[in-house]
Design an enzyme around this catalytic site. Structure first.
Site, PDB file in Angstrom:
ATOM      1  N   HIS A   1     -72.414 -10.218  59.179  1.00  0.00           N
ATOM      2  CA  HIS A   1     -71.333 -10.689  60.056  1.00  0.00           C
ATOM      3  C   HIS A   1     -70.531 -11.815  59.415  1.00  0.00           C
ATOM      4  O   HIS A   1     -69.400 -12.088  59.827  1.00  0.00           O
ATOM      5  CB  HIS A   1     -71.923 -11.160  61.388  1.00  0.00           C
ATOM      6  CG  HIS A   1     -70.988 -10.975  62.541  1.00  0.00           C
ATOM      7  ND1 HIS A   1     -69.617 -11.053  62.408  1.00  0.00           N
ATOM      8  CD2 HIS A   1     -71.210 -10.732  63.856  1.00  0.00           C
ATOM      9  CE1 HIS A   1     -69.047 -10.856  63.582  1.00  0.00           C
ATOM     10  NE2 HIS A   1     -69.992 -10.660  64.471  1.00  0.00           N
ATOM     11  N   SER A   2     -71.076 -12.485  58.423  1.00  0.00           N
ATOM     12  CA  SER A   2     -70.344 -13.569  57.773  1.00  0.00           C
ATOM     13  C   SER A   2     -69.159 -13.067  56.962  1.00  0.00           C
ATOM     14  O   SER A   2     -68.255 -13.836  56.624  1.00  0.00           O
ATOM     15  CB  SER A   2     -71.281 -14.368  56.861  1.00  0.00           C
ATOM     16  OG  SER A   2     -71.845 -13.525  55.872  1.00  0.00           O
TER      17      SER A   2
END
Length: 245
Positions: free
Chosen positions: A157-158
């Site tokens: 998700h980063s």
């Protein structure tokens, strides 16, 4: 009445992580997703109409995802930068480590749909090492009730949120009728068939709502002033205590 409105995508997508910005610190939200209790992966399943050829897909990734620095960068720990993590572009990426093609025997799989579901579920329980770009692609050449084969894309998700990743994914695709042109998305736009009557009705509704809003505001102001001047008092209820209490 509803009509379809076209949205054209641009073939080029700008990204803040460029080669000349190597060493840029991760954003606060990206650092949050690296916390032990907040490590989140985005998993996307795509059904195909035909069986997938891994070599063709790898060749395509060279001209799409590998051209995006964010998908070729590492998250490196560095206490000298804010947050302790920075982007470092990896010059060479081994696609064999990012494109996983498990050997499947359809004859030994009773329920392909359940197998794909469990396979995807297991991906959500494992992670990707920070020593490599944190995304991978799993190609399952297994016929399900909805597709001839299934591709499962997992990304940390980063690297981005659902909107940005989906936008970039669409820019990597092309029309079948014109391989050089990006896809066009169709959205539904409501159109009033009787513009004249609809316009008059809309103005009447807006005017009435404005009058009601003005009246309610006036009543609230008068009630507030009356309460402040002790002309009116709060309504007595069983929950209201006495002054002495």
């Amino acid at each position: 009445m509803e009509v379809l409105k076209c949205i054209k995508l641009k073939a080029d997508v700008e990204d803040p992580i460029r080669n000349d910005e190597e060493g840029l610190p991760l954003s606060p939200m990206a650092r949050l997703f690296h916390k032990p209790d907040s490590s989140i992966y985005i998993i996307v399943m795509v059904g195909m109409k035909t069986e997938m050829n891994p070599e063709v897909i790898k060749a395509s990734l060279v001209h799409t995802f590998l051209q995006q620095p964010r998908f070729c960068s590492l998250h490196v720990k560095d206490e000298t930068v804010k947050g302790g993590l920075k982007w470092v572009n990896k010059k060479e990426v081994d696609l064999d480590k990012h494109v996983i093609v498990p050997m499947l025997d359809p004859n030994n799989i009773e329920s392909p749909d359940k197998f794909v579901e469990e396979y995807t579920s297991n991906l959500s329980k494992t992670g990707i090492k920070m020593s490599m770009p944190m995304r991978d692609l799993h190609l399952l050449n297994l016929r399900t009730s909805d597709a001839e084969s299934v591709a499962v894309f997992r990304v940390h998700h980063s690297l981005g949120d659902g909107v940005s990743l989906m936008s970039y994914f669409l820019t990597c695709t092309r029309k079948t009728c014109n391989p050089e042109e990006p896809p066009t998305i169709l959205i539904i736009q409501k159109v009033n068939p009787s513009k004249s009557s609809g316009r008059f009705r809309g103005k009447f509704i807006k005017s009435w709502l404005a009058i009601v809003l003005f009246w309610n505001t006036l009543v609230d102001v008068v009630m507030f002033l009356a309460m402040a001047l002790s002309i009116l008092h709060d309504t007595k209820t069983p929950l209201k205590g006495s002054v002495d209490a």
